[in-house]
Design an enzyme around this catalytic site. Structure first.
Site, PDB file in Angstrom:
ATOM      1  N   TYR A 155       1.616  17.800   3.911  1.00  0.00           N
ATOM      2  CA  TYR A 155       0.881  18.318   2.885  1.00  0.00           C
ATOM      3  C   TYR A 155       1.352  17.667   1.346  1.00  0.00           C
ATOM      4  CZ  TYR A 155      -2.990  20.979   0.776  1.00  0.00           C
ATOM      5  OH  TYR A 155      -3.999  21.585   0.158  1.00  0.00           O
ATOM      6  N   GLY A 156       1.704  16.590   1.604  1.00  0.00           N
ATOM      7  CA  GLY A 156       2.243  15.815   0.154  1.00  0.00           C
ATOM      8  C   GLY A 156       1.153  15.492  -0.565  1.00  0.00           C
ATOM      9  N   SER A 157       1.114  14.293  -1.351  1.00  0.00           N
ATOM     10  CA  SER A 157       0.019  13.891  -2.259  1.00  0.00           C
ATOM     11  C   SER A 157      -0.868  13.555  -1.251  1.00  0.00           C
ATOM     12  CB  SER A 157       0.411  12.856  -2.925  1.00  0.00           C
ATOM     13  OG  SER A 157      -0.463  12.007  -3.576  1.00  0.00           O
TER      14      SER A 157
ATOM     15  N   SER B 289       7.897  25.519   6.025  1.00  0.00           N
ATOM     16  CA  SER B 289       7.361  24.476   5.165  1.00  0.00           C
ATOM     17  C   SER B 289       7.005  25.283   3.562  1.00  0.00           C
ATOM     18  CB  SER B 289       6.297  23.543   5.623  1.00  0.00           C
ATOM     19  OG  SER B 289       5.764  22.934   4.656  1.00  0.00           O
TER      20      SER B 289
ATOM     21  N   ASP C 225       7.690   8.290   5.745  1.00  0.00           N
ATOM     22  CA  ASP C 225       7.795   7.160   6.471  1.00  0.00           C
ATOM     23  C   ASP C 225       9.170   7.580   7.274  1.00  0.00           C
ATOM     24  OD1 ASP C 225       5.539   5.592   5.946  1.00  0.00           O
ATOM     25  OD2 ASP C 225       6.602   4.715   4.327  1.00  0.00           O
TER      26      ASP C 225
ATOM     27  N   HIS D 294      -0.304   4.414   6.369  1.00  0.00           N
ATOM     28  CA  HIS D 294       0.565   3.261   6.043  1.00  0.00           C
ATOM     29  C   HIS D 294       1.256   2.650   7.575  1.00  0.00           C
ATOM     30  CE1 HIS D 294       3.319   0.660   4.170  1.00  0.00           C
ATOM     31  NE2 HIS D 294       4.389   1.436   4.071  1.00  0.00           N
TER      32      HIS D 294
ATOM     33  N   GLY E 215      -2.553   9.908  -3.423  1.00  0.00           N
ATOM     34  CA  GLY E 215      -3.294  11.005  -2.968  1.00  0.00           C
ATOM     35  C   GLY E 215      -4.120  11.735  -3.991  1.00  0.00           C
TER      36      GLY E 215
ATOM     37  N   GLU F 127       5.173   2.206 -27.652  1.00  0.00           N
ATOM     38  CA  GLU F 127       5.087   0.668 -27.436  1.00  0.00           C
ATOM     39  C   GLU F 127       5.459   0.187 -26.158  1.00  0.00           C
ATOM     40  OE1 GLU F 127       3.376  -1.159 -29.838  1.00  0.00           O
ATOM     41  OE2 GLU F 127       3.548   0.561 -31.206  1.00  0.00           O
TER      42      GLU F 127
ATOM     43  N   SER G 174      -5.895  -7.413 -29.767  1.00  0.00           N
ATOM     44  CA  SER G 174      -6.110  -8.560 -31.047  1.00  0.00           C
ATOM     45  C   SER G 174      -5.817 -10.091 -30.690  1.00  0.00           C
ATOM     46  CB  SER G 174      -5.258  -8.020 -32.172  1.00  0.00           C
ATOM     47  OG  SER G 174      -3.758  -8.342 -31.672  1.00  0.00           O
TER      48      SER G 174
END
Length: 338
Positions: free
Chosen positions: A24-26, A50, A82, A107, A133, A226, A251
């Site tokens: 239950y991460g992102s 958890s 992973d 993934h 996520g 910047e 510009s």
């Protein structure tokens, strides 16, 4: 390139399935909540201690022990980090898999590099959103979607691809388009993009620009605006209409500087380093180095995290963002919830 949209996908393939989201991460946060809101029967699998369990329970989504979730489900989406997947798979997932189950990934890392080798009677598929996520969740809530990649490594049941497509539609991916690929292509391009451009390249370019201005005696606030703050404004234009639209919007002076100075920074030497990075991904040496780092206690990784988090630009950025309360109001990441 095959692309699927909502009208191309039969959601019935997932309508009567039980889906376990492991982690239950992102991404786990996004997948579980989007599936639930799409009417899919979903539970989240977590270890008993958890800290995320309380966050899941607040949503009303059932929380199960990881092994129990895998045994309960017809489709299991692996969304733990992973470096933890192979251990969790061997201990908690594999014993509960039944023939015809669909083992899913966002993934391809562990499948492509042979760290997880499922039995031949299990479907092995991938649904990989092309975005973080929190963005997957936000776009779904707005009625949009994040494009997804779909791939099949093993189709034991003959319907693995259909279920993966239906899953992609249920998390909102088919609103934007689901692109068919394979585990090798997704894994290698994803790692390369993260390291050379999206995370490694971009953050180090911004930090080097910030430090160059600071070392030349300019105010930290000016340097931050910047070289860091305005990056989002430029990237939003590229996101909307490509580099040509960005160059149309800035510009003529900025556009000219883009052409004559950009190539001095990103030259053949840098491309040569990018090719070396890609080669290390392709031959598996990066994956081995990362797994070795985790097996040895992650101290090098944690030291790098601490060093970068303590950089002056983080302090300056926090101060400047506090001047713009709308940023916090519209934040993608709320650590109390996800």
């Amino acid at each position: 390139m095959q692309v699927y949209y909502e009208d191309d996908i039969d959601r019935q393939w997932i309508a009567d399935k039980k889906v376990a989201v492991i982690g239950y991460g992102s991404q786990g946060f996004a997948h579980a909540n989007n599936l639930r809101d799409s009417g899919v029967e979903v539970a989240v699998g977590l270890r008993p201690d958890s800290a995320s369990a309380a966050k899941v329970k607040e949503t009303g989504i059932p929380v199960l022990d990881t092994a129990a979730a895998a045994a309960w489900a017809d489709a299991i989406m692996m969304l733990v980090p992973d470096h933890l997947q192979s251990e969790i798979y061997a201990r908690d997932i594999k014993p509960g898999l039944a023939a015809g189950n669909n083992l899913m990934f966002a993934h391809g890392f562990n499948i492509h590099f042979g760290m997880i080798e499922p039995e031949a009677d299990v479907d092995v598929t991938m649904v990989a959103p092309k975005g973080p996520g929190h963005t997957v969740r936000r776009q779904y809530e707005l009625g949009y979607g994040v494009p997804c990649l779909v791939a099949v490594a093993n189709d034991a049941s003959g319907s693995g691809k259909n279920l993966a497509l239906a899953y992609a539609a249920a998390i909102g991916g088919a609103r934007a388009g689901v692109i068919e690929t394979n585990f090798r292509e997704e894994t290698e391009t994803d790692l390369f993009g993260e390291q050379s451009v999206l995370c490694g390249g971009l953050t180090h370019l911004m930090q080097a620009g910030y430090e160059t201005l600071i070392e030349a005696g300019y105010a930290p606030e000016m340097a931050y605006f910047e070289t860091i703050h305005e990056v989002k404004l430029i990237v939003d234009l590229i996101y909307e209409g490509g580099m040509s639209l960005m160059r149309y919007s800035v510009s003529d002076t900025a556009e000219y500087g883009d052409y004559v100075s950009g190539a001095r920074l990103i030259d053949d030497r840098i491309k040569g380093e990018m090719k070396k990075i890609l080669a290390e991904i392709q031959d598996g040496s990066f994956a081995r180095r990362w797994m070795d780092e985790n097996r040895s206690g992650r101290q090098g990784f944690l030291n790098m995290r601490s060093d970068h988090a303590g950089h002056q630009l983080e302090e300056v950025g926090a101060k400047l963002r506090s001047m713009m309360p709308w940023i916090a109001k519209e934040r993608l990441v709320d650590k109390s919830k996800n």
